[in-house]
Design a protein around this motif. Structure first.
Motif, PDB file in Angstrom:
ATOM      1  N   ARG A 188     -15.517   1.177 -10.886  1.00  0.00           N
ATOM      2  CA  ARG A 188     -16.543   2.434 -10.537  1.00  0.00           C
ATOM      3  C   ARG A 188     -16.360   2.817  -9.718  1.00  0.00           C
ATOM      4  NH1 ARG A 188     -19.957   0.100 -13.750  1.00  0.00           N
ATOM      5  NH2 ARG A 188     -21.654   0.177 -12.363  1.00  0.00           N
ATOM      6  N   LEU A 189     -16.168   4.472  -9.060  1.00  0.00           N
ATOM      7  CA  LEU A 189     -16.088   5.124  -7.503  1.00  0.00           C
ATOM      8  C   LEU A 189     -17.598   4.741  -6.508  1.00  0.00           C
ATOM      9  CD1 LEU A 189     -14.648   6.570  -5.807  1.00  0.00           C
ATOM     10  CD2 LEU A 189     -15.794   8.543  -6.964  1.00  0.00           C
ATOM     11  N   GLU A 190     -18.422   5.050  -7.160  1.00  0.00           N
ATOM     12  CA  GLU A 190     -19.739   4.248  -6.451  1.00  0.00           C
ATOM     13  C   GLU A 190     -19.776   2.578  -5.846  1.00  0.00           C
ATOM     14  OE1 GLU A 190     -21.012   4.230 -11.364  1.00  0.00           O
ATOM     15  OE2 GLU A 190     -19.315   5.195  -9.600  1.00  0.00           O
ATOM     16  N   ILE A 192     -16.976   0.870  -5.801  1.00  0.00           N
ATOM     17  CA  ILE A 192     -16.119   0.585  -4.835  1.00  0.00           C
ATOM     18  C   ILE A 192     -16.671   1.566  -2.936  1.00  0.00           C
ATOM     19  CG2 ILE A 192     -13.902   0.951  -3.675  1.00  0.00           C
ATOM     20  CD1 ILE A 192     -13.139   1.758  -6.981  1.00  0.00           C
ATOM     21  N   ALA A 193     -17.021   2.042  -3.421  1.00  0.00           N
ATOM     22  CA  ALA A 193     -17.822   2.754  -2.200  1.00  0.00           C
ATOM     23  C   ALA A 193     -18.529   1.824  -1.996  1.00  0.00           C
ATOM     24  CB  ALA A 193     -17.905   4.297  -2.793  1.00  0.00           C
ATOM     25  N   GLU A 200     -19.020   8.336  -1.163  1.00  0.00           N
ATOM     26  CA  GLU A 200     -18.237   8.621  -2.406  1.00  0.00           C
ATOM     27  C   GLU A 200     -17.427   9.423  -1.823  1.00  0.00           C
ATOM     28  OE1 GLU A 200     -20.042   8.144  -6.569  1.00  0.00           O
ATOM     29  OE2 GLU A 200     -21.481   7.269  -5.984  1.00  0.00           O
ATOM     30  N   SER A 204     -13.498   8.872  -1.618  1.00  0.00           N
ATOM     31  CA  SER A 204     -12.372   9.687  -2.059  1.00  0.00           C
ATOM     32  C   SER A 204     -11.049  10.485  -1.575  1.00  0.00           C
ATOM     33  CB  SER A 204     -12.990  10.974  -3.641  1.00  0.00           C
ATOM     34  OG  SER A 204     -14.118   9.940  -4.209  1.00  0.00           O
ATOM     35  N   THR A 214      -5.699   9.698  -6.990  1.00  0.00           N
ATOM     36  CA  THR A 214      -7.423   9.351  -6.865  1.00  0.00           C
ATOM     37  C   THR A 214      -6.953   7.607  -6.885  1.00  0.00           C
ATOM     38  OG1 THR A 214      -7.383   9.413  -9.344  1.00  0.00           O
ATOM     39  CG2 THR A 214      -8.000  11.519  -7.814  1.00  0.00           C
ATOM     40  N   ILE A 215      -8.348   7.241  -6.561  1.00  0.00           N
ATOM     41  CA  ILE A 215      -8.452   6.083  -7.029  1.00  0.00           C
ATOM     42  C   ILE A 215      -8.323   5.877  -8.174  1.00  0.00           C
ATOM     43  CG2 ILE A 215      -9.915   4.218  -6.973  1.00  0.00           C
ATOM     44  CD1 ILE A 215     -10.782   5.147  -4.079  1.00  0.00           C
ATOM     45  N   GLN A 216      -8.776   6.426  -9.282  1.00  0.00           N
ATOM     46  CA  GLN A 216      -8.701   6.189 -10.976  1.00  0.00           C
ATOM     47  C   GLN A 216      -7.494   6.329 -10.937  1.00  0.00           C
ATOM     48  OE1 GLN A 216     -11.037   4.271 -12.212  1.00  0.00           O
ATOM     49  NE2 GLN A 216     -12.376   4.876 -10.226  1.00  0.00           N
TER      50      GLN A 216
END
Length: 271
Positions: A188-190, A192-193, A200, A204, A214-216
């Motif tokens: 999840r982005l949060e 990873i950040a 975030e 991104s 994008t990361i995803q």
């Protein structure tokens, strides 16, 4: 290591050394046999004809299920620079090899390259054993070719814009994604950040700028590439693959693969 490269052949019914941590690259060709490869607490099946790559700082071991003949080829970063691999992109090659993080299992995807690898490894083993005139020079050239074949197959899993000169923070993000690809909650982005110490929004924009993804999107593509590898080259059951990649059940894996490939996993495997 006391030489530019080292070659060993081992025929074993059990892995004599467990949880080794390397400080060099190690190419492992499975001449015959089958079992499980462990890398940093993750596992994948191996079988005859597979080519595995272990990178510095990997912790590895093997569960031998059927008597296995291993061909080990060891080399380090100095070899890449000193042995003149015939390319203007040694730094790019080094970057590719060092960013295989958890490219667990066979690293060769192309059927044609699998045939080439079989021929190269057999000749390397023969020349190293016979030690005829110019054998050392021939082995070195064959290893160079083998490294390039490996890099070609690995490079397709990296974003196209990635270069050796790309900001090292991009490599940190890629490595984190690859290392946690089997744990969706860690992607999840949060999460990873927070792990990498960025906001975030910043992480991104930064990743998108350097990779055009994008990361995803990258995580999804990388995950699908690994699943595709399992479906093509292993006899793992669909449920086993779903469990390995953190899906709740087979139906969730079916939806994921169908969205990416327009085919269910069983249909993709048959095709």
């Amino acid at each position: 290591m006391y030489s530019p490269y080292e070659i060993e052949v081992e025929i074993v019914d059990d892995c004599p050394l467990r949880d080794n941590i390397l400080n060099f690259f190690q190419i492992v060709y499975i001449v015959k046999g089958r079992g499980q490869q462990w890398v940093n607490d993750h596992k994948a099946p191996y079988q005859s004809g597979d080519l595995l790559l272990l990178i510095p700082e990997d912790k590895y071991s093997f569960d031998v299920e059927e008597t296995t003949e291993f061909l080990f080829i060891k080399f380090n970063n100095f070899y890449l620079h000193d042995k003149k691999l015939g390319t203007d992109s040694v730094h790019q090659l080094e970057y590719i090899l060092n960013n295989t993080s958890l490219r667990i299992g066979c690293v060769i995807n192309s059927p044609n390259d699998k045939k080439l690898v079989e021929s190269l490894t057999r000749t390397i083993s023969d020349e190293n054993r016979q030690q005829q005139l110019y054998s050392n020079d021939m082995v070195q050239q064959l290893i160079n070719t083998l490294i390039m074949v490996i890099a070609r197959n690995i490079a397709i899993h990296l974003p196209e814009k990635i270069k050796a000169s790309t900001d090292t923070k991009v490599g940190d993000i890629l490595q984190y994604i690859q290392s946690n690809i089997y744990q969706p909650e860690q992607l999840r982005l949060e999460v990873i950040a927070k792990h990498l110490g960025f906001s975030e929004t910043y992480i991104s924009r930064f990743f998108k700028k350097h990779t055009d993804e994008t990361i995803q999107q990258y995580a999804t593509h990388y995950r699908m590439n690994l699943i595709e590898n399992r479906l093509k080259y292993s006899d793992m059951r669909i449920g086993e693959i779903a469990f390995e990649f953190g899906f709740n059940d087979e139906s969730h894996l079916n939806k994921f693969v169908r969205k990416q490939k327009n085919l269910a996993p069983t249909e993709f495997r048959r095709s």
